[in-house]
Write a protein that holds these residues in place. Structure first.
Motif, PDB file in Angstrom:
ATOM      1  N   ILE A   1      -2.654   0.513   9.565  1.00  0.00           N
ATOM      2  CA  ILE A   1      -2.124  -0.751  10.089  1.00  0.00           C
ATOM      3  C   ILE A   1      -1.785  -1.703   8.941  1.00  0.00           C
ATOM      4  O   ILE A   1      -0.813  -2.463   9.005  1.00  0.00           O
ATOM      5  N   TRP A   2      -2.564  -1.657   7.861  1.00  0.00           N
ATOM      6  CA  TRP A   2      -2.273  -2.492   6.691  1.00  0.00           C
ATOM      7  C   TRP A   2      -0.913  -2.111   6.097  1.00  0.00           C
ATOM      8  O   TRP A   2      -0.072  -2.975   5.838  1.00  0.00           O
ATOM      9  N   VAL A   3      -0.689  -0.826   5.888  1.00  0.00           N
ATOM     10  CA  VAL A   3       0.597  -0.372   5.347  1.00  0.00           C
ATOM     11  C   VAL A   3       1.736  -0.766   6.280  1.00  0.00           C
ATOM     12  O   VAL A   3       2.823  -1.189   5.830  1.00  0.00           O
ATOM     13  N   SER A   4       1.524  -0.653   7.581  1.00  0.00           N
ATOM     14  CA  SER A   4       2.554  -1.031   8.542  1.00  0.00           C
ATOM     15  C   SER A   4       2.888  -2.517   8.449  1.00  0.00           C
ATOM     16  O   SER A   4       4.060  -2.917   8.502  1.00  0.00           O
ATOM     17  N   GLY A   5       1.862  -3.356   8.310  1.00  0.00           N
ATOM     18  CA  GLY A   5       2.082  -4.786   8.187  1.00  0.00           C
ATOM     19  C   GLY A   5       2.902  -5.135   6.957  1.00  0.00           C
ATOM     20  O   GLY A   5       3.804  -5.989   7.006  1.00  0.00           O
ATOM     21  N   VAL A   6       2.606  -4.467   5.837  1.00  0.00           N
ATOM     22  CA  VAL A   6       3.383  -4.686   4.617  1.00  0.00           C
ATOM     23  C   VAL A   6       4.838  -4.252   4.836  1.00  0.00           C
ATOM     24  O   VAL A   6       5.778  -4.944   4.427  1.00  0.00           O
ATOM     25  N   ALA A   7       5.031  -3.102   5.491  1.00  0.00           N
ATOM     26  CA  ALA A   7       6.386  -2.604   5.738  1.00  0.00           C
ATOM     27  C   ALA A   7       7.185  -3.550   6.623  1.00  0.00           C
ATOM     28  O   ALA A   7       8.371  -3.796   6.389  1.00  0.00           O
ATOM     29  N   VAL A   8       6.536  -4.112   7.658  1.00  0.00           N
ATOM     30  CA  VAL A   8       7.215  -5.072   8.536  1.00  0.00           C
ATOM     31  C   VAL A   8       7.688  -6.276   7.722  1.00  0.00           C
ATOM     32  O   VAL A   8       8.828  -6.732   7.852  1.00  0.00           O
TER      33      VAL A   8
END
Length: 400
Positions: free
Chosen positions: A375-382
């Motif tokens: 979820i952390w990586v996803s937040g950065v990608a968003v």
């Protein structure tokens, strides 16, 4: 618009709601059915990721067909297959047969949801209006998501996992009845050559060459990736690692969906004041803060319900802002190829999700770390996509 606004919102709620129903409702049953069949963690993840892969890939076919023959026939076929596959899933005799039925369910879901999104593009030419209507439909999806996991947990606890899966057949039948009774065809000008190979290749090429499409398609993929990570791992984290019951787990999922609904409501308020691009930039802040907080807490060794759910609420508010803008924005430049555009954006999204699911299947280690890091990586990608791509690309003139 040939459909009344109220009927359109109800139809969007039911049709778009098939996705959280298909993924969320069976989550409380996933550990139990995996144990029943003696399945592996990889097979358990495949029951979710294979459904989503079939969902995305099938839209590459359903989209152009709907641009040629219309949305209504595709909805009828898709919902009929969905009901059939739900019945088949509930009578599965092995993990392999369950995965096969889930693949068919994904194909059917692809038809229904693709056509639902294309309905919005058929009815509204203005991108702000389309995003607002899409956010209303996704608010309804949020309500469906709120009740999906609690219903699944209750049915699983009381009657077993087979009844939980059979419940999806009831929903499919209700949606099919609504389409047959209340929804007329919305495609105003069928693209008669949409299925010709050279025309189809040209359509896909023109869509994939469009910077606006890629900006919104990547935003849709990035924001959904965080949700997918949670969906794919949460039942094992809360039920097996943190020792919660299926019913309590369902209540936690209810609160998660409520935070998503608040995001879609905030999305509509933001669109009244700002452009789609500025709205997405604000959504990126929520995604980055929520994902980073969850990752930092996990790295600090904190493994508790609150350390997962509190950051998730923040992330899901951002998801509720970004998802309506992304879905409507990806179709915006293509009024005559809305089906193909939404199909390609969904396919890109589920390709990301499929590989994430395979990674999670081998990385689950009895801790919350894989969930938090995903979820952390996803937040950065968003945040990267929202601030680096979407805000810099103005919506182009609408072209065929």
């Amino acid at each position: 618009m040939s459909i009344s606004p109220a009927v359109l919102v109800v139809a969007l709620t039911l049709l778009l709601g098939l996705q959280p129903l298909s993924t969320d409702l069976y989550l409380p049953a996933l550990p139990a059915l995996t144990t029943t069949f003696g399945g592996t963690m990889v097979q358990a993840q495949l029951t979710l990721s294979s459904l989503l892969l079939a969902f995305g890939a099938s839209q590459l076919i359903w989209g152009p067909i709907s641009d040629r023959v219309g949305r209504r026939p595709i909805l009828i076929i898709g919902l009929s297959l969905y009901t059939l596959s739900a019945i088949g899933s509930s009578f599965s005799f092995s993990m392999e047969s369950l995965i096969a039925w889930r693949v068919l369910q994904g194909v059917a879901m692809g038809a229904a949801i693709m056509a639902a999104r294309a309905l919005v593009r058929d009815c509204f030419d203005d991108p702000i209006m389309a995003a607002k209507v899409m956010s209303q439909g996704l608010s309804g999806l949020g309500v469906v998501a709120c009740v999906s996991t609690p219903i699944g947990g209750l049915l699983t606890d009381l009657f077993g996992w087979r009844i939980a899966l059979l419940f999806l057949a009831v929903v499919g039948s209700v949606a099919l009845g609504l389409i047959l009774l209340k929804i007329d065809e919305t495609l105003r000008a069928p693209k008669l050559d949409a299925l010709r190979p050279n025309v189809l290749l040209h359509t896909w090429k023109s869509i994939l060459a469009n910077h606006t499409f890629w900006s919104f398609a990547l935003l849709q993929s990035a924001t959904y990736a965080g949700l997918f990570v949670f969906l794919a791992t949460s039942s094992f984290v809360f039920i097996q690692i943190l020792s919660l019951s299926s019913s309590v787990y369902g209540l936690l999922m209810f609160t998660m969906s409520a935070s998503y609904i608040s995001g879609t409501l905030l999305c509509r308020r933001l669109l009244l004041r700002y452009s789609v691009q500025r709205t997405v930039a604000i959504g990126g802040v929520f995604a980055l803060v929520g994902g980073t907080l969850m990752g930092v807490l996990a790295l600090a060794g904190i493994q508790a319900v609150w350390s997962i759910m509190l950051p998730l609420y923040i992330y899901m508010i951002g998801h509720g802002i970004n998802q309506p803008c992304a879905q409507s924005g990806a179709m915006g430049p293509f009024p005559r190829s809305a089906g193909a555009a939404t199909a390609l954006s969904s396919f890109i999204m589920v390709i990301f999700s499929f590989f994430i699911g395979q990674w999670l299947g081998v990385r689950m280690d009895g801790t919350v770390m894989p969930t938090a890091l995903g979820i952390w990586v996803s937040g950065v990608a968003v945040a990267v996509v929202a601030w680096g791509f979407v805000v810099r690309i103005p919506l182009p003139p609408k072209t065929a």
